[in-house]
Design a protein around this motif. Sequence first.
Motif, PDB file in Angstrom:
ATOM      1  N   SER A 102       0.831  -1.212   0.134  1.00 35.58           N
ATOM      2  CA  SER A 102      -0.187  -0.399   0.149  1.00 35.58           C
ATOM      3  C   SER A 102       0.525   1.011   0.023  1.00 35.58           C
ATOM      4  CB  SER A 102      -0.457  -0.028   1.128  1.00 35.58           C
ATOM      5  OG  SER A 102      -1.919   1.188   1.154  1.00 35.58           O
ATOM      6  N   HIS A 103       0.391   2.185   1.551  1.00 31.28           N
ATOM      7  CA  HIS A 103       1.615   2.934   1.172  1.00 31.28           C
ATOM      8  C   HIS A 103       3.282   3.399   1.520  1.00 31.28           C
ATOM      9  CE1 HIS A 103      -0.687   3.201   4.895  1.00 31.28           C
ATOM     10  NE2 HIS A 103       0.195   3.453   5.843  1.00 31.28           N
ATOM     11  N   ASP A 245      -2.908   6.734  -2.857  1.00 33.44           N
ATOM     12  CA  ASP A 245      -1.691   5.854  -2.553  1.00 33.44           C
ATOM     13  C   ASP A 245      -0.461   4.921  -3.697  1.00 33.44           C
ATOM     14  OD1 ASP A 245      -3.380   4.176  -2.358  1.00 33.44           O
ATOM     15  OD2 ASP A 245      -2.849   3.142  -0.139  1.00 33.44           O
ATOM     16  N   ASP A 247      -1.136   1.356  -4.095  1.00 30.19           N
ATOM     17  CA  ASP A 247      -1.670   1.162  -4.525  1.00 30.19           C
ATOM     18  C   ASP A 247      -3.254   1.487  -5.097  1.00 30.19           C
ATOM     19  OD1 ASP A 247      -3.036   0.487  -2.205  1.00 30.19           O
ATOM     20  OD2 ASP A 247      -3.140  -1.120  -2.067  1.00 30.19           O
ATOM     21  N   ASP A 249      -5.750   2.423  -3.496  1.00 32.43           N
ATOM     22  CA  ASP A 249      -7.338   2.058  -3.013  1.00 32.43           C
ATOM     23  C   ASP A 249      -8.027   3.531  -2.412  1.00 32.43           C
ATOM     24  OD1 ASP A 249      -5.105   1.884  -0.326  1.00 32.43           O
ATOM     25  OD2 ASP A 249      -6.068   0.738   0.210  1.00 32.43           O
ATOM     26  N   ARG A 250      -6.854   4.028  -2.237  1.00 30.41           N
ATOM     27  CA  ARG A 250      -7.264   6.000  -1.262  1.00 30.41           C
ATOM     28  C   ARG A 250      -7.151   6.993  -2.732  1.00 30.41           C
ATOM     29  NH1 ARG A 250      -4.194   7.126   4.001  1.00 30.41           N
ATOM     30  NH2 ARG A 250      -2.661   5.522   3.004  1.00 30.41           N
ATOM     31  N   ARG A 340     -12.163   0.020  -0.353  1.00 30.21           N
ATOM     32  CA  ARG A 340     -11.991   1.068  -0.535  1.00 30.21           C
ATOM     33  C   ARG A 340     -11.110   1.054  -2.306  1.00 30.21           C
ATOM     34  NH1 ARG A 340      -7.723   2.619   4.189  1.00 30.21           N
ATOM     35  NH2 ARG A 340      -6.628   0.643   3.808  1.00 30.21           N
TER      36      ARG A 340
HETATM   37 MG    MG Z   1      -3.775   1.580   0.091  1.00 34.50          MG
END
Ligand code: MG
Length: 454
Positions: A102-103, A245, A247, A249-250, A340
């Motif tokens: 992710s982040h 971010d 990946d 998802d945000r 998300r």
């Molecule tokens: Mg993420």
Amino acid sequence: MAELNEKDFPPLFGTNGIRGVPNDDLTVEFSQAIGKSIGTFFGSKIAMGRDTRDTGQMIFDSVCSGILSSGCDLIDLGILPTPAIQYYCKINKMPGVIITASHNPPQFNGIKCIASDGTELERESERKIELIYYNKKYLTVNWDKIGRAFQDNNAPGMYVAGVMSKVDRDNIRSRNFKVVVDTGNGAAFSTTPTLLRELGCRVVTLNANPDGKFTSRNSEPRPENLTELISVMKLGKFDLGVAHDGDADRAVFVDEKGNFIDGDVTLSLIVKNHVKKGEKVVTPVSSSDALSEICKAKGAQLIRTRVGAPIVSRTMIKEKALLGGEENGGVIFGPHQYCRDGAMTLSLFLDLMASTGMKPSELIKTVPEFHMAKESVKRDKEWSVLEKDILKQLGDVALDRTDGLKIMLVNGWVLLRPSGTEPIIRIYGESRDEKTAKEIANDYKEMIEKLNRH
Ligand code: MG
């Protein structure tokens, strides 16, 4: 040797899958054994993709070989945003694996499992995978049953079309918005610019080169990491700025004047625009009261949960909720999928701008004003002991025990919750004015520091 049971092994999956540093704790051998365990658990065709991290190929191939050796076929989706992989799983009713951290900083990577409805795998199932791993109870099939890997290049197009089908595409197109998007060297480098063009926007991209070391900026889309996007927006030539971010998802937003928009405000605006009377919204106890006021005004029901996107998703499914989300820019739109989704969040924001005809800076002003201050403090005692000490100090107050301690105050509230990963207490203070919010967070920080010493 006696078989290990669930009490004898530490969990491998955290709140966002297995995270680690490749070749340190996340080795080829470990990843392959996890792949074998995942294949043994699912026992059917698995979709798999990853983010842009340089170490992604190594972890991907290791997990992949483990899965194939257990006899499962695999669909290789290549580099894609996490929600695009989840959407693929949902549409094809197929479980999935995502190689992403992710982040997190570039030295990390991770392995995350997806259920065949596209949601993050439930904890009970993760524990079953852990049990297979610790007991080495992998299925190792005969050579003629070993799985095969296929590619599917339709996934990005299918995802973009799926996102667009949930908004008023023609209305957004008619506005010809000028949008600056900062994909931060991450997985949405192609899907988000494509989506924006399909929605009739004029697009300027920043950091849309996939770069597994995230050399352009820190992957966490916080205001301090988005100085480039903010300065481009300050030129006053664009309608909206958006950043993801790693990946994707945000999604977080910057208004047409270069002001960062808090995730709570984004969620409140989307809820305000989309939720109708009688519908349900899900959010953790840490989100702003602005959302409570909006839901009340709309006649919608707001359900508060523990902190964590998978908990919000699961509650949304159970309650058949329309919208959910957190203050970090993770919006979940039920009619699309229960996870998300950065591109979906962006489309909903554009839909909001198109349907109201308002600029982002004008929209922000329609949300009830609240301020949140965040602090953290080292925890020297067990949380259960500290919690009792805090309660003794408080006396008779209104409490919400959904997650940690949420204390209702005359001028706002404060949430004290132990971190799941570090020995710290996170403190969230909210009030209608900024000064009070900061004072609340500080007062409770001092209280815990004192209690730590006694
Ligand atoms: Mg993420």
